[in-house]
Design a protein around this motif. Sequence first.
Motif, short mmCIF file in Angstrom:
data_model
loop_
_atom_site.label_atom_id
_atom_site.label_comp_id
_atom_site.label_asym_id
_atom_site.label_seq_id
_atom_site.Cartn_x
_atom_site.Cartn_y
_atom_site.Cartn_z
N MET A 1 0.84 -1.19 0.00
CA MET A 1 0.00 0.00 0.00
C MET A 1 0.88 1.24 0.00
SD MET A 1 -3.13 -0.06 2.45
CE MET A 1 -4.13 -1.38 2.86
N SER A 2 0.54 2.15 -0.86
CA SER A 2 1.27 3.42 -0.92
C SER A 2 0.60 4.41 0.00
CB SER A 2 1.23 3.98 -2.35
OG SER A 2 1.80 3.08 -3.24
N SER A 3 1.38 5.32 0.53
CA SER A 3 0.76 6.41 1.27
C SER A 3 0.67 7.61 0.35
CB SER A 3 1.58 6.75 2.51
OG SER A 3 2.86 7.21 2.13
N GLU A 4 -0.38 8.39 0.55
CA GLU A 4 -0.63 9.52 -0.34
C GLU A 4 0.45 10.58 -0.15
OE1 GLU A 4 -4.19 12.61 -1.24
OE2 GLU A 4 -4.63 10.76 -0.20
N ASP A 63 -8.29 8.22 -3.53
CA ASP A 63 -8.02 7.30 -2.41
C ASP A 63 -7.79 5.89 -2.90
OD1 ASP A 63 -8.27 9.38 -0.61
OD2 ASP A 63 -10.31 8.84 0.03
N ARG A 64 -8.61 5.42 -3.86
CA ARG A 64 -8.43 4.07 -4.40
C ARG A 64 -7.07 3.95 -5.09
NH1 ARG A 64 -11.67 3.56 -1.45
NH2 ARG A 64 -9.99 2.38 -0.56
N TRP A 66 -4.33 5.54 -4.48
CA TRP A 66 -3.20 5.54 -3.54
C TRP A 66 -3.25 4.40 -2.54
CZ3 TRP A 66 1.27 7.63 -4.28
CH2 TRP A 66 1.37 8.67 -5.20
N GLN A 67 -4.43 3.93 -2.17
CA GLN A 67 -4.51 2.86 -1.17
C GLN A 67 -4.38 1.47 -1.78
OE1 GLN A 67 -8.13 3.52 1.05
NE2 GLN A 67 -7.37 5.45 1.89
N ASP A 68 -4.99 1.27 -2.95
CA ASP A 68 -5.04 -0.07 -3.53
C ASP A 68 -4.38 -0.17 -4.89
OD1 ASP A 68 -6.66 -0.75 -1.33
OD2 ASP A 68 -8.48 -0.19 -2.42
#
Length: 189
Positions: A1-4, A63-64, A66-68
Motif C-alpha cells: 500500500m502506498s501512502s498519499e 483514495d483508491r 493511492w490505497q489499492d
Amino acid sequence: MSSEPNVTRATSDGVDWLASAGAYPPSAPALGEERPGSPAVLPCGTVFDVVSAPAIFGRRMLDRLWQDGPGSGPVAVFRGRVLLFAAPGTAQRLPSLLAWEEWGSNRAEAVPPLLCHGTGDAVTVPAPAGGDTPGEARWLVAPDSRHPWLPGPEVVLWAAVRAARAAVRISIFPPADQGAKVYDVSRRR
C-alpha cells in the motif's frame, strides 16, 4: 500500500513539465513568472489529458489509486471538481470504457459524470505555488518531475469502478443483525 503524497507546491521540474504543454514558444515568459500566484490555462492532449470528477467522487478515486493501486500523477482541485491528470489519449478512450462497463439498473452503482479533457480542450491549473484560499485552484498532488507518471484510461476506469462500488457500501445505517427475527407486516388486516 502506498501512502498519499503531501506535495501541494510544484517543483521547478514540475513547472517545466506544465509549461511544456503551453502553446507559447520557449522564449515566452515561463509559467507563473508574470503572475506567480495566479492559475494558468493550459491545453490538453499532447502532454496530458485531464479527467474531471465531482469533488467527493474524485477524492474517492484518488483514495483508491493511492490505497489499492499504483498512485497517481498530478491532481488538482478547481471549482468543486477534482482534476486527475492522465496520459494523452485518456479523454478519447475513457468514455467508451465507462459505457462498456455494465452498471446495470442500480443508479447507486453508477459513476457520476466524468468530464474528459483532451485534444482541443484546455483546463485551468493551479499556480505552481498552489493556492491556500478555499475555493481557488489548488494542488492535491503537485507535479514534481519533468516526466511524471500519468495513469491511462484503464487505470482511471479501475479507480472509478472501485470508487463507485465503495460508495455503495457506505451507509448511515448499521449492518443488519443476521440473527434477528423478521416479520412480514405488509399483509395487515
